[in-house]
Design an enzyme around this catalytic site. Structure first.
Site, PDB file in Angstrom:
ATOM      1  N   SER A  32     -62.359 -19.066 -87.610  1.00 54.58           N
ATOM      2  CA  SER A  32     -62.020 -20.298 -87.068  1.00 54.58           C
ATOM      3  C   SER A  32     -62.157 -21.540 -87.924  1.00 54.58           C
ATOM      4  CB  SER A  32     -62.956 -20.631 -85.603  1.00 54.58           C
ATOM      5  OG  SER A  32     -62.734 -19.479 -84.716  1.00 54.58           O
ATOM      6  N   GLU A 328     -65.100 -15.131 -76.974  1.00 56.58           N
ATOM      7  CA  GLU A 328     -64.962 -14.095 -77.793  1.00 56.58           C
ATOM      8  C   GLU A 328     -66.467 -13.204 -78.028  1.00 56.58           C
ATOM      9  OE1 GLU A 328     -65.857 -16.679 -81.631  1.00 56.58           O
ATOM     10  OE2 GLU A 328     -64.209 -17.367 -80.480  1.00 56.58           O
TER      11      GLU A 328
END
EC number: 2.5.1.19
Length: 442
Positions: A32, A328
């Site tokens: 990310s 996630e």
């Protein structure tokens, strides 16, 4: 909707844990953060450097896409050191998104700055992932977006999925835009990352009923501020980005805390201790939730000099948890829940139906395949432990399905993971790291 294959993929025999663990696992950089920092470096005022960047399929797809859009990205003295030199954003090119949500959602606003059309497409499974909110936002800002098969006029139907073409025109006026990010926080982050390069900046308002993975938006805001971009997020669900320069930086990428989760969780399944060095004291990564969640399920943890240590005794307790901010993590904790001594409820994760696969359906189906009981709810899963048996666990081209299956295989003989290579999306050497961890016993 889960993806399917025409022929069975090769399987990997998930190893059993033969003894309590005593392992230290070096986790690569955050996907990310790597992909956010790459975008900002490619839009910066001068050359910058990323150190400790993740090198995986998702990150390499982002590198390839940014190169095609005009940035020069070279390796330094190590593949995880990336030297980024911005250039004019160029069009008349193609972007391969693979199955990377960060590529398909972050780069359309970037491509709107190009001097010509940019065509986006990706893996077959990527073509079912929602794209409408970010594309509708671009059209409302005056950018033409169209399906290459149906024509390019402004009256053409707006694409809802890949493939699509963004008709870059060299600049974006900016202004105010409403976005429904109920299905993914990436729709907000993608617009915010490019907004400082819009002529009037951007005032973005989220108009949906829910906003998943808010820590990922907070991560985006923090990375923007670190490069000197002025962002006002003082009002809930609203972000104002001022136009202005993006500073070039030499920055080190944090380890990926969500990728650390299955390794740390192994201590609870197998017993013993697993350590991850480089754990930040303060972070915007959703994986920061992992230690407390593992403690709630029966483990203990310490953080000393940047090393997170999780210890378990092989006992697992059920959990009732809202994972809205860290969806996630759901596959890891679903696997733990299937091995626990009491039922679990994972809530706030309806948006996982639009990830690499429909993760809720996939998790329920594969846990049931092994003899467990997992039921979908409106916004999550209820998992009731049952004795599990070995079988093939399908991954649906989803890296986190593969790592959760490996976790189950620590305790359940005969678990075979289909297409474990899908872990290359964020962990290129997952199986090597997993086997090395198991070789380190107490």
């Amino acid at each position: 909707m889960t993806s399917s294959t025409t022929a069975p993929a090769p399987t990997w025999e998930a190893p059993l844990a033969g003894a309590p663990l005593d392992a230290t696992v070096e986790v690569p950089g955050s996907k990310s953060l790597t992909n956010r920092l790459l975008v900002l470096a490619a839009l910066a005022e001068g050359p910058g450097t990323l150190r400790g960047a993740l090198r995986s399929r998702d990150a390499d797809l982002m590198i390839g896409a940014l190169r095609s859009l005009g940035a020069r990205i070279e390796e330094g003295d190590h593949p995880s050191t990336l030297l980024v030199t911005p250039g004019p954003v160029t069009g008349d090119t193609e972007v391969d998104t693979g199955l990377a949500g960060t590529v398909m959602r972050f780069l359309p606003p970037f491509a709107a700055l190009a001097d010509g059309p940019v065509r986006f497409d990706g893996d077959p499974a990527a073509r079912v992932r929602p794209m409408l909110p970010v594309l509708a936002a671009l059209r409302s800002l005056g950018i033409t977006v169209h399906d290459p098969a149906t024509g390019s006029g402004d009256s053409a139907a707006l694409p809802t999925h890949l493939p699509f073409t963004v008709e870059g025109r060299g600049s974006v006026p900016g202004g105010a835009v409403d976005v429904d990010a109920s299905e993914s926080s990436q729709f907000v982050s993608g617009l915010l990352l490019a907004a400082a390069r819009f002529e009037r900046g951007l005032s973005l308002r989220h108009i949906g009923t829910t906003l998943p993975s808010l820590p990922h938006i907070e991560m985006t805001v923090a990375t923007l501020r670190d490069v000197g971009v002025v962002v006002d997020d003082s009002r809930d669900g609203m972000w104002d980005v001022s136009p202005g320069p993006i500073a070039a930086r030499d920055v080190r990428v944090e380890p990926d805390l969500s990728n650390a989760a299955p390794f740390l969780a192994s201590a609870l399944v197998a017993g013993g201790t697993v350590r991850v060095p480089g754990w930040p004291t303060l972070t915007t990564q959703p994986g920061a939730m992992v230690p407390d969640l593992l403690e709630r399920m029966g483990g203990t943890y310490t953080l000393t000099d940047g090393v997170l240590s999780v210890t378990g005794a092989g006992e697992l307790h059920g959990i009732d948890v809202d994972l809205h901010a860290g969806g996630e993590l759901a596959p890891t904790f679903a696997a733990l829940a299937a091995l626990a001594d009491s039922p679990s409820r994972l809530r706030g994760i309806a948006h996982l139906r639009g990830h690499e696969t429909d993760r809720l359906a996939a998790l329920a189906r594969e846990i049931t395949r092994l003899g467990g009981q997992a039921e979908e709810t409106r916004d999550g899963l209820v998992i009731t432990p049952r004795p599990l048996r070995g079988d093939v666990v399908r991954t649906y081209a989803d890296h986190r399905m593969a790592t959760s299956a490996a976790l189950l295989g620590l305790r359940v003989p005969g678990v075979r993971v289909e297409d474990v290579g899908t872990t290359a999306k964020t962990l290129p050497d997952f199986t090597g790291m997993w086997l090395s961890m198991l070789d380190s016993v107490a």
